[in-house]
Motif scaffolding. Structure first.
Motif, PDB file in Angstrom:
ATOM      1  N   ALA A  33      -9.533  19.158  81.351  1.00 23.72           N
ATOM      2  CA  ALA A  33      -8.684  18.620  82.409  1.00 23.72           C
ATOM      3  C   ALA A  33      -7.262  18.547  81.877  1.00 23.72           C
ATOM      4  CB  ALA A  33      -9.164  17.229  82.833  1.00 23.72           C
ATOM      5  N   THR A  34      -6.322  18.856  82.721  1.00 25.05           N
ATOM      6  CA  THR A  34      -4.914  18.841  82.327  1.00 25.05           C
ATOM      7  C   THR A  34      -4.265  17.512  82.727  1.00 25.05           C
ATOM      8  OG1 THR A  34      -4.136  19.742  84.430  1.00 25.05           O
ATOM      9  CG2 THR A  34      -4.757  21.346  82.684  1.00 25.05           C
ATOM     10  N   ASP A  37      -4.071  17.414  86.343  1.00 25.56           N
ATOM     11  CA  ASP A  37      -5.315  17.009  86.996  1.00 25.56           C
ATOM     12  C   ASP A  37      -5.431  15.489  87.081  1.00 25.56           C
ATOM     13  OD1 ASP A  37      -6.116  19.698  87.212  1.00 25.56           O
ATOM     14  OD2 ASP A  37      -7.251  19.623  85.332  1.00 25.56           O
ATOM     15  N   PHE A  38      -4.768  14.788  86.171  1.00 24.95           N
ATOM     16  CA  PHE A  38      -4.828  13.317  86.151  1.00 24.95           C
ATOM     17  C   PHE A  38      -3.592  12.678  86.768  1.00 24.95           C
ATOM     18  CE2 PHE A  38      -8.202  14.025  83.041  1.00 24.95           C
ATOM     19  CZ  PHE A  38      -9.131  13.089  83.461  1.00 24.95           C
ATOM     20  N   LYS A  42       2.818  18.497  89.024  1.00 25.75           N
ATOM     21  CA  LYS A  42       2.576  19.847  88.497  1.00 25.75           C
ATOM     22  C   LYS A  42       3.853  20.533  88.016  1.00 25.75           C
ATOM     23  CE  LYS A  42      -1.836  19.958  89.849  1.00 25.75           C
ATOM     24  NZ  LYS A  42      -2.983  20.035  89.030  1.00 25.75           N
ATOM     25  N   ASP A  48       0.436  21.270  82.587  1.00 28.11           N
ATOM     26  CA  ASP A  48      -0.663  22.227  82.428  1.00 28.11           C
ATOM     27  C   ASP A  48      -1.377  22.090  81.082  1.00 28.11           C
ATOM     28  OD1 ASP A  48       1.544  23.122  80.970  1.00 28.11           O
ATOM     29  OD2 ASP A  48       1.037  25.233  81.273  1.00 28.11           O
TER      30      ASP A  48
END
Length: 155
Positions: A33-34, A37-38, A42, A48
């Protein structure tokens, strides 16, 4: 009570590549998970990068990986410190080595060959006084591996 330990490796922006490499060596499944993602936007640099990464194999090998925020760079020495053999001793400023032990020379030799791709060889893989096969290397991601074959004792 059941307790396990898992090595958690910290990288400088190369955790995803390291997990992919270790999966090519050991097999298994990668979960990652990046920061994005949390919840990190972006478009923020580093969104990333890996905040949680893990490789797990069916036979129980598990490694975790993480990208240190703001520490991008491909210089493995910055992560690894240095390790060398001198007069039969290991000289290092690393706080730990990753130990990998197998039961057969054939299985360990295969893993050695895969991990050695792009690595700095500290001690070539060969028979030693305590093992049918022993070697030490720092892989392309800065992780120093102590690799050996479990000695069998008769008697």
């Amino acid at each position: 009570m059941s307790i396990t330990t898992t090595t958690h490796l910290n990288f400088r922006g190369t955790a995803a590549e390291a997990l992919e490499f270790y999966q090519s060596v050991f097999g298994g499944t990668v979960t990652a998970a990046t920061y994005g993602d949390f919840g990190m936007p972006k478009d923020v640099p580093g969104a990333d990068k890996i905040v949680f990464g893990q490789l797990e194999t069916a036979d129980g090998l598990r490694l975790m990986a993480y990208d240190i925020p703001g520490q991008d760079g491909t210089d493995a020495a910055a992560t690894a410190g240095s390790t060398r053999r001198e007069n039969g001793t290991t000289i290092t400023d690393r706080p730990f080595f990753q130990s990998l032990r197998g039961q057969s020379l054939a299985e360990v030799d295969k893993l050695w060959g895969a991990l050695a791709d792009g690595a700095q060889i500290i001690e070539p893989f060969a028979a030693s006084a305590w093992s049918p096969g022993f070697g030490m290397l720092t892989d392309r991601f800065g992780v120093t591996w102590v690799i050996d074959v479990e000695a069998t004792h008769n008697g």
